[in-house]
Every structure is written in structure tokens, then in C-alpha cells.
Design an enzyme around this catalytic site. Structure first.
Site, short mmCIF file in Angstrom:
data_model
loop_
_atom_site.label_atom_id
_atom_site.label_comp_id
_atom_site.label_asym_id
_atom_site.label_seq_id
_atom_site.Cartn_x
_atom_site.Cartn_y
_atom_site.Cartn_z
N ASN A 1 2.53 -8.04 1.28
CA ASN A 1 2.40 -6.79 2.02
C ASN A 1 2.14 -5.58 1.13
O ASN A 1 1.54 -4.60 1.58
CB ASN A 1 3.69 -6.60 2.84
N TYR B 1 -10.57 0.61 -1.75
CA TYR B 1 -9.58 0.10 -0.78
C TYR B 1 -10.20 -1.00 0.08
O TYR B 1 -9.65 -2.09 0.20
CB TYR B 1 -9.09 1.26 0.10
N LYS C 1 -9.22 -4.97 0.09
CA LYS C 1 -8.72 -5.58 1.31
C LYS C 1 -9.67 -6.67 1.81
O LYS C 1 -9.22 -7.65 2.42
CB LYS C 1 -8.50 -4.51 2.40
#
Ligand SMILES: *[C@@H]1O[C@H](CO)[C@@H](O)[C@H](O)[C@H]1NC(C)=O
Length: 353
Positions: free
Chosen positions: A174, A239, A243
Site C-alpha cells: 500500500n 506517478y 502505478k
């Protein structure tokens, strides 16, 4: 609830409508006629009901057919992502499971940890930040200060977890960071950091905890990716890139478990959320609120993650569900993708970010 029950429940209303339309055409017809009787005579609506009886039934049929396709698609997705098993593996007992949560001291991770210990699990929290006070008094939480991007630290912490509480059956990758900036403004240091935390760390933790899950053919690896993994927008190249890597990691992990390790009961889940109210969006939160963006609460996301873990079903969770269409962006025609990127790009440039 079995996969079949779960997939069938949203079908109840359209299913009944289909049965009515298919097998009771006369009844539907007389129902519409009866309805028309109660509508004042000279009104257009009255004529509409009487005159378009057949058309209304056709429209109903189309709605039902679309619902059926949607249901079949969901059902097949659920089955495909769970090795075509209808029911979940049965050897899970919540109170006996051990979970590892990276980035568990705050944000989504914290809510997941709280919910898991409430269900009786023991949880190892890996984070650089100190845990909240409430965690310190919890016997079910083992806090391990750890920089998840350092292979040696992850290995040492994994050993500590195995010896002090046992082999984890749940791993939640996470931990994540985000600091939007343009490609030319991103420092090398920042780039290495974001890719290390948001993607490379997943390899490090999985290499530590997966071998034992394979040995027992039991486990659940949950990857917290982002809706940004589907749609890369200006100022988020790093980012979105990191991801997207996490999304690829999830896809390959599930496939290797099936074909190389023959451990179909080791489940994998990917979570893709839109903006969530956590420290990550602190800098842009005010603007998002002003724009009326739908910001999810960390608690809601935590709830959905834990629901998924408890259901023992793998898959792809897109939150909010209404944004599931984002997963298909790469297949859109280029001009449609550009319209979306232009909209964000123009707004972002105007703010002179
Ligand atoms: C974590 O480790 C990396 C090296 O792998 C280092 O660059 C980074 O500064 C460390 N982070 C913190 C907050 O100490």
C-alpha cells in the site's frame, strides 16, 4: 456468498423484468393499458402509453439485454480472476491470519490495519513514519520501522515478522508517494524515490513473503495501484508510470502463480482509486474541493479493501465503481484520449503549476 450469488443479486430486478417481458407479453400489455386508464384522457401521455405499447416493451427488452451482458461480463471477470473457482478457498480463519501492510501508519493503510485487527487478525505494519498512538497499545500490531525500498531492510523485517508472529498469509502493498511536477522539473533523486516506493518495493516484499504462500497454496497479495495507472495526465508522468508498473506487476503475479507455481489458491487483487483524502493529496486538496471533484474517504477505501480480503476473492477493484470505464482508456481512439488530456493539461497550465 458464493460468486454466483454475488453476481446474481444485482440481476434480480432486471431478471424479473425479462421474465415478465418474455413470458407474459400479454400481462405487460394489459398492465400498460391499465396504467393508461388512470392517466387523464386527453393527455398526450395517455396516447403515448396506448399507442407505444410495443415500443415500450422493446425498450424494456433492450435494457434487460444490456443488463444481462453486463452481468455475464462481471461474472466471467470474477471467475477468470479466481482460477475459474466458484467458491473461495475454505482454509481461511480470519482470527488466525497474519497480514503485512506497507505504509500502515497513515492514510488508507491505517484504516486497513484498524479494520483487520478488529476482525481478529495480527498485523505487521511496515512504515517509516511512527505509528499512531492507538497502535502502540495494540497487542495484535507489530510495528516495524522500515524503508520498503531497501532490500536489506525489507529482508531483516520479514525475518523479524516470521520469527515473532509467524508466516503472513496476506500482503498489502500500500505504501505510495506522489509529488506532481513536470518532466523537466523532476530531479533524479525524486524519480528514483517514487519508482522505488510505488513499484519496486512490491517486488521486494513479495520476494520475502510469497514463497511461503506458494508452499501452502494459500495467500492474498493486494496491490494498491491507482486510477492514474490507466490514464497518465500532465505533471504525473512519474506517478502514473510507477502505478502502471504496479498494475503490470499485479497482472503478471497472478499469471505466474497459475502457470509457474501452481498455487491457484494464492489470490491477487489490484485496487485502483481516484483521489482519496490522505496526506498524499494535501497540496491539491483545496483545489480539488473547489472544483467539486469527488474525493473518496480513506475509511471507505479501507472498508472496500477489507471486504475484498474477507471475501477471499481476487480481482480488480476500481473506486469509485462509477469510474470503472477508466480501465479502458488505452483502447479509446487517440482523439478521445487527447480530449481528456487536453482538458487537464489546459487547466493545469492555466494554474501555472
Ligand atoms: C529510503 O531508502 C532510499 C534508498 O534505497 C533512500 O534514497 C531514501 O532516502 C530512504 N528514505 C528515507 C525517508 O530515509
Amino acid at each position: 456468498m458464493s460468486a454466483l450469488q454475488r453476481s446474481l443479486s444485482p440481476m434480480l430486478v432486471p431478471g424479473l423484468a425479462l421474465l415478465t417481458a418474455a413470458f407474459a407479453q400479454k400481462t405487460t400489455g394489459s398492465l400498460l393499458t391499465a396504467l393508461a386508464k388512470h392517466i387523464p384522457r386527453p393527455s398526450g401521455l395517455h396516447h403515448f402509453f396506448l399507442g407505444n405499447n410495443g415500443k415500450i416493451r422493446t425498450a424494456l427488452g433492450i435494457v434487460v439485454a444490456l443488463s444481462l451482458i453486463r452481468w455475464a461480463n462481471r461474472f466471467l471477470n470474477d471467475m477468470a480472476r479466481n482460477s475459474w473457482r466458484a467458491s473461495p478457498p475454505s482454509d481461511w480463519i480470519c482470527s488466525k491470519e497474519i497480514a503485512v501492510v506497507t505504509g500502515g501508519s497513515g492514510g488508507i493503510g491505517r484504516t486497513v490495519v484498524e479494520k483487520l485487527i478488529n476482525k481478529g487478525l495480527r498485523v505487521a505494519v511496515l512504515d517509516l513514519k511512527d505509528p499512531p498512538e492507538a497502535f502502540k497499545e495494540q497487542a495484535r500490531i507489530l510495528f516495524c520501522k522500515c524503508n520498503v525500498t531497501k532490500p536489506n531492510e525489507v529482508a531483516a523485517v520479514a525475518e523479524e515478522i516470521r520469527t515473532s508472529i509467524g508466516h503472513p498469509t496476506i500482503l498489502i502493498n500500500n505504501a505510495g508517494i506522489c509529488r506532481p511536477c513536470r518532466i523537466l522539473d523532476a530531479s533524479a533523486e525524486k524519480l528514483y524515490e517514487i519508482f522505488s516506493v510505488n513499484s519496486l518495493a512490491h517486488w521486494l516484499t513479495v520476494q520475502q513473503f510469497l514463497p511461503d504462500m506458494i508452499k501452502n497454496n494459500k495467500g492474498h497479495i493486494l496491490t494498491v495501484a491507482s486510477a492514474a495507472s490507466f490514464l497518465a495526465l500532465p505533471r504525473c508522468s512519474d506517478y502514473s508510470g510507477s502505478k502502471s508498473a504496479a498494475r503490470a506487476f499485479h497482472d503478471v503475479l497472478g499469471s505466474e502463480l497459475k502457470h509457474f507455481y501452481h498455487a491457484p489458491n494464492v489470490i491477487t487483487t489490484a485496487v485502483h482509486t481516484q483521489f482519496v483524502r490522505t496526506p498524499i493529496i494535501q497540496d491539491i486538496q483545496k483545489r480539488l474541493d473547489e472544483e467539486g471533484q469527488n474525493i473518496l474517504e480513506a475509511d471507505f477505501v479501507g472498508e472496500k479493501i477489507v471486504e475484498r480480503l474477507v471475501s477471499k476473492r481476487g480481482g480488480v477493484l476500481i473506486l469509485p465503481e462509477s469510474r470503472s470505464f477508466l480501465s479502458g482508456v488505452a483502447a479509446w481512439p487517440a482523439w478521445m484520449q487527447e480530449i481528456v488530456r487536453d482538458k487537464y493539461g489546459r487547466a493545469s497550465a492555466k494554474r501555472n503549476e
